[in-house]
Design an enzyme around this catalytic site. Structure first.
Site, PDB file in Angstrom:
ATOM      1  N   HIS A  31       0.752  -1.194  -0.024  1.00  0.00           N
ATOM      2  CA  HIS A  31      -0.045   0.115  -0.245  1.00  0.00           C
ATOM      3  C   HIS A  31       0.853   1.368  -0.074  1.00  0.00           C
ATOM      4  O   HIS A  31       0.339   2.431  -0.125  1.00  0.00           O
ATOM      5  CB  HIS A  31      -1.173  -0.079   1.195  1.00  0.00           C
ATOM      6  CG  HIS A  31      -2.044  -0.898   1.218  1.00  0.00           C
ATOM      7  ND1 HIS A  31      -3.072  -1.114   0.253  1.00  0.00           N
ATOM      8  CD2 HIS A  31      -2.298  -2.024   1.917  1.00  0.00           C
ATOM      9  CE1 HIS A  31      -3.821  -2.276   0.421  1.00  0.00           C
ATOM     10  NE2 HIS A  31      -3.280  -2.857   1.520  1.00  0.00           N
ATOM     11  N   HIS A 134      -3.413  -3.156   7.974  1.00  0.00           N
ATOM     12  CA  HIS A 134      -4.685  -3.349   7.221  1.00  0.00           C
ATOM     13  C   HIS A 134      -5.041  -1.929   6.898  1.00  0.00           C
ATOM     14  O   HIS A 134      -5.353  -1.187   7.553  1.00  0.00           O
ATOM     15  CB  HIS A 134      -5.542  -4.042   7.731  1.00  0.00           C
ATOM     16  CG  HIS A 134      -6.777  -4.270   7.045  1.00  0.00           C
ATOM     17  ND1 HIS A 134      -6.920  -4.974   5.697  1.00  0.00           N
ATOM     18  CD2 HIS A 134      -8.165  -3.733   7.085  1.00  0.00           C
ATOM     19  CE1 HIS A 134      -8.074  -4.830   5.317  1.00  0.00           C
ATOM     20  NE2 HIS A 134      -8.971  -4.050   6.015  1.00  0.00           N
TER      21      HIS A 134
END
Length: 143
Positions: A31, A134
């Site tokens: 990410h 996450h």
């Protein structure tokens, strides 16, 4: 017998690789792209980055979506110090530049084709032991 030993060695090697990457390291790999990789053609950014970062791979289904945040990892790390919302997620205090990659069409088998969108959004993460692990989503700034 040699085939069994080779199979066992491959399984152990795969497990060692999976154990070698922490959840935080996996989060960063999947990410964070800071500074944004600019040497790529804009329309191929998602396909190239998802393959380069081993998010998509031959023989595995295409991931429906993935977001790359173009901010320093330290800023996402600091987000874990923010007060969590009712669902337990932490949001960045200010919007960040990001590229949202969404799978194009209905085919979930490689080759994967993605539609990139450049956004300035707040990022929501879940944290474990003070580390983001996450990416739970993004949301636009309040107008």
């Amino acid at each position: 017998m040699a085939g069994w030993a080779l199979c066992l060695a491959l399984v152990l090697a795969a497990l060692a690789g999976a154990v070698g990457e922490s959840r935080y390291e996996k989060f960063l790999r999947q990410h964070v792209d800071h500074p944004r990789t600019s040497a790529l053609a804009a329309h191929r950014y998602c396909e190239t980055m998802l393959a380069r970062r081993r998010v998509t791979a031959p023989g595995r289904p295409c991931k429906p979506s993935n977001t790359f945040v173009h901010a320093p990892a330290e800023e996402l790390l600091a987000t874990c110090m923010q007060m969590p919302d009712a669902a337990g997620f932490h949001s960045t205090p200010r919007p960040m530049g990001l590229t949202a990659c969404r799978l194009r069409g209905g085919d979930t088998r490689p080759p994967c084709a993605y539609r990139p969108r450049q956004l300035q959004h707040h990022v929501r993460v879940s944290c474990l032991d003070g580390l983001p692990v996450h990416l739970a989503g993004t949301h636009p700034p309040l107008q």
